[in-house]
Write an enzyme that holds these catalytic residues in place. Structure first.
Site, PDB file in Angstrom:
ATOM      1  N   ARG A 103       0.977  -1.048  -0.033  1.00 31.07           N
ATOM      2  CA  ARG A 103       0.029  -0.088  -0.179  1.00 31.07           C
ATOM      3  C   ARG A 103       1.102   1.166  -0.204  1.00 31.07           C
ATOM      4  NH1 ARG A 103      -4.334   1.369   4.819  1.00 31.07           N
ATOM      5  NH2 ARG A 103      -2.490   2.160   5.880  1.00 31.07           N
ATOM      6  N   THR A 107      -0.992   7.680  -0.987  1.00 32.43           N
ATOM      7  CA  THR A 107      -2.320   7.605  -1.887  1.00 32.43           C
ATOM      8  C   THR A 107      -3.477   6.656  -1.408  1.00 32.43           C
ATOM      9  OG1 THR A 107      -1.321   6.284  -3.470  1.00 32.43           O
ATOM     10  CG2 THR A 107      -0.915   8.166  -3.925  1.00 32.43           C
ATOM     11  N   ASP A 202       1.559  -1.714  12.249  1.00 33.13           N
ATOM     12  CA  ASP A 202       1.967  -2.277  10.911  1.00 33.13           C
ATOM     13  C   ASP A 202       2.378  -3.683  11.017  1.00 33.13           C
ATOM     14  OD1 ASP A 202       3.449  -3.054   8.695  1.00 33.13           O
ATOM     15  OD2 ASP A 202       3.291  -1.075   8.254  1.00 33.13           O
ATOM     16  N   ASP A 205       5.527  -4.965   9.405  1.00 32.02           N
ATOM     17  CA  ASP A 205       6.813  -4.495  10.333  1.00 32.02           C
ATOM     18  C   ASP A 205       6.950  -5.357  11.648  1.00 32.02           C
ATOM     19  OD1 ASP A 205       7.406  -2.461   8.548  1.00 32.02           O
ATOM     20  OD2 ASP A 205       6.734  -0.899   9.699  1.00 32.02           O
TER      21      ASP A 205
HETATM   22  O1  LIG Z   1      -6.713  -2.439   3.340  1.00 33.40           O
HETATM   23  P1  LIG Z   1      -5.530  -1.734   3.005  1.00 33.40           P
HETATM   24  O2  LIG Z   1      -5.582  -0.232   3.204  1.00 33.40           O
HETATM   25  O3  LIG Z   1      -5.106  -1.909   1.437  1.00 33.40           O
HETATM   26  O4  LIG Z   1      -4.341  -2.047   3.847  1.00 33.40           O
HETATM   27  C1  LIG Z   1      -4.096  -3.108   4.180  1.00 33.40           C
HETATM   28  C2  LIG Z   1      -2.706  -3.736   3.616  1.00 33.40           C
HETATM   29  O5  LIG Z   1      -1.480  -3.037   4.125  1.00 33.40           O
HETATM   30  C3  LIG Z   1      -0.700  -3.918   4.977  1.00 33.40           C
HETATM   31  O6  LIG Z   1       0.269  -4.265   3.997  1.00 33.40           O
HETATM   32  P2  LIG Z   1       1.388  -3.294   3.482  1.00 33.40           P
HETATM   33  O7  LIG Z   1       0.999  -2.313   2.234  1.00 33.40           O
HETATM   34  O8  LIG Z   1       1.751  -2.624   4.788  1.00 33.40           O
HETATM   35  O9  LIG Z   1       2.846  -4.226   3.122  1.00 33.40           O
HETATM   36  P3  LIG Z   1       3.605  -5.239   4.071  1.00 33.40           P
HETATM   37  O10 LIG Z   1       2.790  -6.759   4.100  1.00 33.40           O
HETATM   38  O11 LIG Z   1       4.682  -5.464   3.046  1.00 33.40           O
HETATM   39  O12 LIG Z   1       3.886  -4.656   5.244  1.00 33.40           O
HETATM   40  C4  LIG Z   1      -1.686  -5.070   4.933  1.00 33.40           C
HETATM   41  O13 LIG Z   1      -0.728  -6.349   5.360  1.00 33.40           O
HETATM   42  C5  LIG Z   1      -2.569  -5.260   3.945  1.00 33.40           C
HETATM   43  O14 LIG Z   1      -1.823  -5.998   2.810  1.00 33.40           O
HETATM   44  O1  LIG Z   2      -3.431  -0.968  10.455  1.00 28.48           O
HETATM   45  C1  LIG Z   2      -2.967  -1.347   9.701  1.00 28.48           C
HETATM   46  C2  LIG Z   2      -3.381  -0.906   8.323  1.00 28.48           C
HETATM   47  C3  LIG Z   2      -2.608  -1.377   7.234  1.00 28.48           C
HETATM   48  N1  LIG Z   2      -1.632  -2.159   7.335  1.00 28.48           N
HETATM   49  C4  LIG Z   2      -1.091  -2.697   8.606  1.00 28.48           C
HETATM   50  O2  LIG Z   2      -0.406  -3.523   8.783  1.00 28.48           O
HETATM   51  N2  LIG Z   2      -1.930  -2.318   9.689  1.00 28.48           N
HETATM   52 MG   LIG Z   3       3.210  -3.006   6.079  1.00 26.82          MG
END
Ligand SMILES: O=P(O)(O)OC[C@H]1O[C@H](OP(=O)(O)OP(=O)(O)O)[C@H](O)[C@@H]1O
Ligand SMILES: O=c1cc[nH]c(=O)[nH]1
Ligand SMILES: [Mg+2]
Length: 211
Positions: A103, A107, A202, A205
């Site tokens: 994400r 944006t 997150d 993370d």
């Molecule tokens: O419903 P949304 O608003 O789209 O957000 C949710 C997304 O955000 C996080 O991933 P992230 O983009 O942080 O990637 P990551 O798994 O590499 O940390 C999470 O694991 C979802 O995939």
């Molecule tokens: O709360 C949140 C939202 C998006 N992605 C995450 O990992 N946590």
């Molecule tokens: Mg993430």
């Protein structure tokens, strides 16, 4: 879209430890794995089976085995990778595809950086794994990839969902497919940065460290 919220004291207990900001990565990873196993039990309730005849040491009897075509499990990288092992433990015949999506935190658009899925998913039961359903942008994009390949039976397994994101997924799916979302809890809302509140921060993370 069908929503199933796991209502179980063990789920609630493990989720509470997961939410605690003092829980370190090794414990976090273990708890995600355990929670997925509990959610997978619900998520696979309608998994297709075939009838088989077997012989016990005592007699011949009729049982079931997981059917062909094999179910497809798709973790959404990064955070969804932490759910893969727990899911395939319960679904040993599953094939595994991969979606890498991130994400854009400005944006809130979901960017796809990896896509390895079978070309034809018609007739296949598909399971998407992602711990967080926040705005729903990532899950909608992932469901769209599966529907474009002919899938019509999709179950998303998430740990936490925001009501806003669930609505986005429901509006996107409409009556195009049978989509089920299985979650450990539906939280209150999204904050100004589109993080789930109270949430767990997150997930990527906390599983794998900040990059
Ligand atoms: O419903 P949304 O608003 O789209 O957000 C949710 C997304 O955000 C996080 O991933 P992230 O983009 O942080 O990637 P990551 O798994 O590499 O940390 C999470 O694991 C979802 O995939
Ligand atoms: O709360 C949140 C939202 C998006 N992605 C995450 O990992 N946590
Ligand atoms: Mg993430």
């Amino acid at each position: 879209m069908r929503l199933h919220v796991a209502d179980h004291p063990l789920v609630a207990h493990k989720l509470t430890v997961l939410r605690d900001k003092g829980t370190p990565s090794p414990t976090f990873r273990l708890l995600v794995d355990e929670l997925v196993t509990l959610l997978a039990y619900e998520a696979t309730r309608d998994v297709h089976t075939d009838t088989v005849q077997i012989e016990t040491p005592v007699t011949t009897t009729t049982g079931v085995k997981l059917a062909d075509p094999r179910p497809l499990v798709v973790p959404i990288l990064r955070a969804g990778l932490g759910m893969l092992e727990g899911m395939t433990r319960l679904l040993p015949t599953a094939e595994v595809g991969f979606l890498g999506m991130q994400r854009d935190e400005e944006t809130l658009e979901a960017i796809t950086y990896a896509n390895r899925l079978p070309d034809d998913l018609s007739g296949r039961q598909c399971f998407l794994l992602d711990p967080m359903l926040a705005t729903g942008g990532t899950l909608v994009a992932a469901i769209d990839y599966l529907l474009a390949r002919g899938a019509r039976d999709v179950t998303a397994v998430c740990l936490l969902a925001a009501p806003e994101g669930l609505k986005v997924v429901e509006d996107f799916v409409g009556d195009r497919a049978d989509v089920q979302v299985v979650v450990a809890a539906v939280d209150e809302r999204l904050n100004e940065k589109a993080y789930i509140v109270p949430g767990l921060g997150d997930a990527g993370d906390r599983l794998y460290g900040v990059v």
